[in-house]
Enzyme design. Structure first.
Site, short mmCIF file in Angstrom:
data_model
loop_
_atom_site.label_atom_id
_atom_site.label_comp_id
_atom_site.label_asym_id
_atom_site.label_seq_id
_atom_site.Cartn_x
_atom_site.Cartn_y
_atom_site.Cartn_z
N ASP A 235 -0.40 -43.32 -7.35
CA ASP A 235 -0.53 -44.77 -7.47
C ASP A 235 -0.07 -45.50 -6.22
OD1 ASP A 235 -1.13 -45.89 -10.51
OD2 ASP A 235 -0.44 -43.83 -10.44
N ARG B 220 0.28 -55.42 -13.25
CA ARG B 220 0.98 -54.14 -13.09
C ARG B 220 1.50 -54.05 -11.66
NH1 ARG B 220 -1.43 -48.85 -15.53
NH2 ARG B 220 0.81 -48.46 -15.63
N ASN C 108 3.67 -41.62 -8.75
CA ASN C 108 2.62 -41.25 -9.69
C ASN C 108 3.21 -41.29 -11.10
OD1 ASN C 108 -0.16 -40.39 -10.08
ND2 ASN C 108 0.67 -38.42 -10.73
N LYS C 109 2.40 -40.98 -12.07
CA LYS C 109 2.82 -41.08 -13.47
C LYS C 109 4.14 -40.36 -13.72
CE LYS C 109 1.09 -43.03 -15.83
NZ LYS C 109 1.40 -44.46 -16.07
N GLN D 265 -1.90 -39.61 -21.51
CA GLN D 265 -3.14 -39.71 -20.75
C GLN D 265 -3.76 -38.34 -20.49
OE1 GLN D 265 -0.28 -41.29 -19.98
NE2 GLN D 265 -0.65 -43.29 -19.04
N ARG E 13 -7.21 -47.99 -16.43
CA ARG E 13 -6.00 -47.52 -15.77
C ARG E 13 -6.40 -46.50 -14.72
NH1 ARG E 13 -7.26 -42.97 -16.38
NH2 ARG E 13 -5.19 -42.28 -15.74
N GLY E 14 -5.42 -46.14 -13.90
CA GLY E 14 -5.71 -45.34 -12.73
C GLY E 14 -5.80 -46.27 -11.54
N ALA E 15 -5.07 -45.97 -10.47
CA ALA E 15 -4.95 -46.92 -9.37
C ALA E 15 -6.30 -47.40 -8.81
CB ALA E 15 -4.09 -46.31 -8.26
#
EC number: 5.3.1.-
Length: 351
Positions: free
Chosen positions: A239, A91, A249-250, A198, A48-50
């Site tokens: 992201d 995603r 973002n998150k 996270q 995970r993480g763009a």
């Protein structure tokens, strides 16, 4: 600079990735061997993480075509396109995913060969180039961002935009690693980042591994930390960033940005150029992934809410550009007015 572990790599002819769903309890390396296994790893947040998702997707394309029986370039491209569409469905919010898939497809389209074996090697070469370039970009983000944090004693971050979210070093955490290598060690307050934690599971783990002092807080403690003057800056990843500077973002990032504004604390976003989506004029156009309600209603396998209630579980939110003090990229620091300066900096012009 501290040399953190690479979360995704190509070794001995296969993909190796840290299964981030198992951290911090276990450090387990998984080896996806098919495009379906890579799709599953992306969808289930094993990677995970763009930026890291983009790397994984590019390598996923190679897994899809490495055993291709196509007889010519046209047949190979058809298989590649099908695999790209499949991986893109994993995603919807992280623009790096689509950017990486498009880049590999364009490299194949531009190749002046009809040899399928050569095209397979080209797909792998392009995927590994994306990985190597991302590491270099993270280093550059660290250099540019370090100057903004040089006078700070402590910062707050949300979610994980460190080495685990990229090829290595991270985006939001890269300036912290850069300063540490220069002898200036910042303290970091890490939001736990509900519902998947996270910040608690990943950010604290990698900073602790690096010897950087980190304090874990629940998401609803950020205002208190700011009010007490314990942090001098907030730095997060992204992201997707639109042409006007809106930042996806998150989930929870937007609230942190509002708190930072209220307390007069600069709010920095760190992201590579590949995270910008100039086809979108504003954040209202960004598709927001909604995830399994059980992520909110359960803690692991244990229910924490009654059955039969409504649950809202967006994975991301959008922070309007007006709350963003500056955007740190590998090309330099972008400041308002964002619509004008984003276009200039990404085009390589002076600010």
């Amino acid at each position: 600079m501290y040399e953190p572990i690479a979360p995704i790599s190509w070794r001995d002819g296969q993909v190796e990735m840290i299964d981030q769903t198992l951290l911090p309890g276990e450090l387990v390396i998984i080896r996806p061997r098919t495009v379906e296994e890579m799709w599953d790893a992306i969808k289930k947040l094993k990677v995970r993480g763009a930026p890291a998702i983009g790397i994984a997707a590019a390598l996923g394309l190679y897994l899809a075509v490495k055993d291709s029986g196509a007889r010519d370039k046209a047949g190979f491209e058809a298989e590649l396109q099908k695999a790209a569409a499949y991986l893109a469905s994993s995603r919807p919010t992280a623009v790096n995913l689509f950017w990486a898939l498009k880049r590999v497809q364009q490299a194949v389209a531009a190749a002046a060969t009809d040899d399928v074996a050569a095209l397979k090697e080209l797909v792998l070469k392009e995927a590994l180039a994306i990985r190597d370039e991302d590491e270099a970009m993270c280093r550059a983000i660290g250099e540019h961002g370090a100057s903004l944090l040089a006078d700070a004693e402590a910062v707050l971050t949300h979610c994980n935009a460190g080495t685990l979210a990229t090829a290595r070093y991270g985006t939001a955490l890269a300036p912290i690693y850069t300063l540490a290598a220069r002898g200036k060690v910042l303290k970091v307050f890490a939001d736990e980042t509900r519902p998947l934690l996270q910040g608690a599971r990943l950010t604290t783990w990698e900073l602790h591994q690096a010897g950087i002092p980190v304090t874990l807080i629940t998401d609803n403690m950020a205002a208190t930390v700011m009010a007490r003057g314990w942090v001098q800056a907030v730095i997060v990843g992204a992201d997707r960033i639109t042409a006007n500077g809106d930042v996806a973002n998150k989930i929870g990032t937007y609230g942190v940005a509002i708190l930072a504004r209220e307390h007069g604390i600069p709010f920095y976003v760190a992201a590579p150029a590949s995270t910008f989506d100039l086809s979108l004029s504003g954040g209202e156009q960004i598709p927001i992934e909604e995830r399994d309600p059980a992520e909110v209603s359960h803690f692991g396998l244990r229910p924490t809410a009654p059955e039969g209630i409504g649950i809202f579980n967006p994975a991301f939110d959008v922070t309007p550009y007006r709350y963003v003090t500056a955007i740190i990229t590998e090309k330099g620091v972008i400041r308002p007015p964002y619509k004008q300066n984003i276009a200039k900096v990404l085009a390589g012009e002076s600010r």
